[in-house]
Scaffold this active site. Structure first.
Site, PDB file in Angstrom:
ATOM      1  CG  ASP A  33     103.689  46.267  70.414  1.00  0.00           C
ATOM      2  OD1 ASP A  33     102.519  46.464  69.924  1.00  0.00           O
ATOM      3  OD2 ASP A  33     103.937  46.325  71.590  1.00  0.00           O
ATOM      4  CE  LYS A  49     102.366  49.401  71.735  1.00  0.00           C
ATOM      5  NZ  LYS A  49     101.581  48.347  72.151  1.00  0.00           N
ATOM      6  CG  ASP A  90     104.715  44.396  74.459  1.00  0.00           C
ATOM      7  OD1 ASP A  90     105.128  44.450  75.582  1.00  0.00           O
ATOM      8  OD2 ASP A  90     103.312  44.593  74.295  1.00  0.00           O
ATOM      9  CG  ASP A 120     101.707  42.951  78.251  1.00  0.00           C
ATOM     10  OD1 ASP A 120     102.460  43.504  77.243  1.00  0.00           O
ATOM     11  OD2 ASP A 120     100.993  41.564  77.716  1.00  0.00           O
ATOM     12  CE  LYS A 160     102.765  41.170  74.830  1.00  0.00           C
ATOM     13  NZ  LYS A 160     101.428  41.326  74.743  1.00  0.00           N
ATOM     14  NE  ARG A 189      96.902  50.809  78.064  1.00  0.00           N
ATOM     15  CZ  ARG A 189      95.895  49.711  78.243  1.00  0.00           C
ATOM     16  NH1 ARG A 189      95.077  50.220  79.228  1.00  0.00           N
ATOM     17  NH2 ARG A 189      95.581  48.856  77.325  1.00  0.00           N
TER      18      ARG A 189
HETATM   19  N1  BES Z   1     101.264  45.074  71.989  1.00  0.00           N
HETATM   20  C1  BES Z   1     100.120  44.756  72.830  1.00  0.00           C
HETATM   21  C2  BES Z   1      99.025  44.295  72.100  1.00  0.00           C
HETATM   22  C3  BES Z   1      98.777  43.347  70.881  1.00  0.00           C
HETATM   23  C4  BES Z   1      98.171  42.014  71.096  1.00  0.00           C
HETATM   24  C5  BES Z   1      99.228  43.628  69.648  1.00  0.00           C
HETATM   25  C6  BES Z   1      98.061  41.257  69.827  1.00  0.00           C
HETATM   26  C7  BES Z   1      99.410  42.969  68.678  1.00  0.00           C
HETATM   27  C8  BES Z   1      98.547  41.571  68.771  1.00  0.00           C
HETATM   28  C9  BES Z   1      99.866  45.308  73.879  1.00  0.00           C
HETATM   29  O1  BES Z   1     100.853  46.394  74.642  1.00  0.00           O
HETATM   30  C10 BES Z   1      99.340  44.740  75.102  1.00  0.00           C
HETATM   31  O2  BES Z   1     100.114  43.968  75.586  1.00  0.00           O
HETATM   32  N2  BES Z   1      98.099  44.807  75.455  1.00  0.00           N
HETATM   33  C11 BES Z   1      97.559  44.277  76.622  1.00  0.00           C
HETATM   34  C12 BES Z   1      96.736  45.236  77.408  1.00  0.00           C
HETATM   35  C13 BES Z   1      96.279  44.801  78.585  1.00  0.00           C
HETATM   36  C14 BES Z   1      97.364  44.321  79.672  1.00  0.00           C
HETATM   37  C15 BES Z   1      95.484  45.717  79.287  1.00  0.00           C
HETATM   38  C16 BES Z   1      96.472  43.357  75.908  1.00  0.00           C
HETATM   39  O3  BES Z   1      95.780  43.554  75.115  1.00  0.00           O
HETATM   40  O4  BES Z   1      96.420  41.896  76.525  1.00  0.00           O
HETATM   41 ZN    ZN Z   2     102.442  46.503  73.252  1.00  0.00          ZN
HETATM   42 MG    MG Z   3     101.964  45.106  75.999  1.00  0.00          MG
END
Ligand code: BES
Ligand code: ZN
Ligand code: MG
Length: 463
Positions: A252, A228, A233, A311, A240, A315
């Site tokens: 990220d 990735k 992000d 967010d 966020k 995926r």
């Molecule tokens: N990049 C984030 C995940 C992340 C969280 C990486 C903490 C490193 C540390 C990812 O893109 C994300 O935002 N995931 C969301 C998904 C949700 C919206 C389904 C999450 O995990 O909250």
């Molecule tokens: Zn992310």
């Molecule tokens: Mg995200």
């Protein structure tokens, strides 16, 4: 004379020819429970490390941490050279210590006006009979540092294009080929997931294909590593909050850093194994043109996805890369991604989550490789219910599950695009250290690089 002396019994100390007062000093200390014993005198600096306080992988990790403690002390004392004294039965232990020592010497100085240079870091010496193994260790450590450098670089200089160029430089230095697809090619390839996430950005996306295929490769179907590469992000329109969430999201792209660093390592080590790397890269921002919750996109393989949360972007770019991987007829595809807060929530920074369809024998070898270097993983189940959560109402899939078990529903989304043996590493909790710990400083950790290189070395070294 500056030495690190490994010992099991204090009786060994007497035979080492250390100055008499040093021996006496250590003899008064051996009964306490500390990790190591330091002596600083006019004869030199001596660090005694008692072996066998723990067993197995825990002892190996204790010695790495001990090595990092000694490195820090030696740097503070401006020691330039340190020799490790050990006997033929203690070679592995000497290497664990050296590993922690070297890994702890990492610094990210690129944006410092004046900084300590590496020449001020103490040099470590092992017995010359172990030179080849020591060189291998140094290459592994260098590879980890490449990953840490990429993660630590902020997104205002490490754009998706710059990330692709960085992989190209790694390839030139180590000896693997790189092909970079720019925005026009990404569009003509119909990578709809990557294009969608890139919509809010001022910067074009990139897609990097790395290929290390030595003439003596023993495998006829490649390993394909997918990373990735979200260089920042923000969450997109599903923005966020900044503190403890967006503030460190330059990390990220850590999955892509693992991929680039592992390619670098296998090439530098000249391992006879065909390994490829695929990195979809972009930033994720709420620009004017950004995708909206509810938008339906068409990914590379024609699957339609309703984007209910912008967010959940990782995926969306990974699915295109996983579909793209099929054309290489891979023996195994492994993806690395800072994918979900859920994985970090379940395991903290102590280990990563692994999921996938690869055979148990592969999973076991990978887990063992991780344990050996203390990059631990826990397997999460891919129960069909997690896949049901990702089925769309008005599209094939949606990008958002119910919340609980978010690492598994994300993985089930990815699984839809795989048609080969596959492993998925969710490294959200392990990629970025918020505070220094042992041989890992604050910032990018390079987690995953030693595990993968250890796996390839064990399987393909000497073949
Ligand atoms: N990049 C984030 C995940 C992340 C969280 C990486 C903490 C490193 C540390 C990812 O893109 C994300 O935002 N995931 C969301 C998904 C949700 C919206 C389904 C999450 O995990 O909250
Ligand atoms: Zn992310
Ligand atoms: Mg995200």
């Amino acid at each position: 004379m500056n030495q690190i002396v490994l010992f099991q019994n204090i009786s060994e100390i007497a035979q080492l020819g250390l100055p008499e007062n040093v021996v006496k000093y250590f003899q008064t200390l051996v009964n306490d429970d500390k990790y190591g014993y330091d002596y600083f005198g006019f004869e030199g600096h001596f660090y005694l490390v008692k072996l066998g306080k723990l067993t197995g992988n825990a002892e190996a990790e204790r010695l790495r941490v001990e090595g990092s403690r000694i490195a820090k002390s030696a740097a503070d004392l401006k020691i330039t050279n340190l020799q490790v004294i050990y006997n033929g039965l203690q070679v592995d232990e000497a290497f664990f210590l050296a590993e922690g020592f070297l890994l702890s010497q990492y610094q990210y100085n690129r944006f410092k006006k004046s900084a300590v240079t590496n020449s001020q870091m103490p040099n470590l010496e092992l017995n010359s009979s172990e030179n080849a193994r020591f060189e291998t260790l140094k290459l592994i450590v260098q590879s980890v540092f490449k990953a840490r450098d990429l993660v630590n670089e902020p997104s205002n200089t490490l754009t998706a294009t710059a990330l692709a160029n960085a992989f190209e430089s790694l390839g030139k230095e180590a000896g693997f080929d790189t092909e970079i697809l720019g925005k026009a090619q990404i569009e003509s390839q119909k990578m709809g997931g990557l294009i969608a996430v890139n919509k809010g950005s001022q910067e074009p996306p990139s897609f990097t294909i790395m290929n290390y295929k030595p003439a003596n490769a023993v495998n006829s179907q490649p390993y394909v590593l997918v990373g990735k590469g979200v260089v920042f992000d923000t969450g997109g329109l599903s923005l966020k909050p900044t503190p403890n969430s967006m503030d460190f999201m330059k990390c990220d792209m850590a999955g892509s850093a693992v991929v680039g660093a592992v390619l670098y390592g296998v090439a530098k080590l000249k391992l006879p194994v065909w390994v490829m790397g695929l990195v979809p890269a972009t930033d994720n921002r709420p620009g004017e043109n950004a995708i909206c919750p509810g938008d339906i996109i068409t990914t590379l393989d024609g699957t339609t996805v309703e984007v209910l949360n912008t967010d959940a972007e990782g995926r969306l770019i990974l699915c295109d890369a996983l579909s793209f991987a099929k054309k290489y007829d891979p023996s195994l595809v492994i993806d690395f991604a800072t994918l979900t807060g859920a994985a970090a929530g379940a395991l903290s920074s102590y280990g990563c989550a692994v999921m996938g369809t690869a055979a148990d024998s592969i999973k076991n070898e990978i887990k063992e490789s991780g344990e050996t270097v203390y990059e631990r993983m826990a397997e999460f189940p891919l129960w069909s219910e997690f896949g049901d959560e990702m089925k769309g109402e008005i599209s094939d899939l949606k990008n958002l599950g119910k919340g609980a078990g978010g690492a598994q529903s994300a993985a089930m989304f990815l699984k839809h695009f795989t048609a080969y043996q596959w492993l998925h590493f969710d490294i959200a909790g392990t990629s970025f250290a918020h505070a220094p710990k042992g041989y890992i400083g604050q910032g990018g950790t390079g987690f995953g690089v030693r595990m993968m290189l250890n796996y390839f070395l064990k399987k393909y070294n000497g073949k």
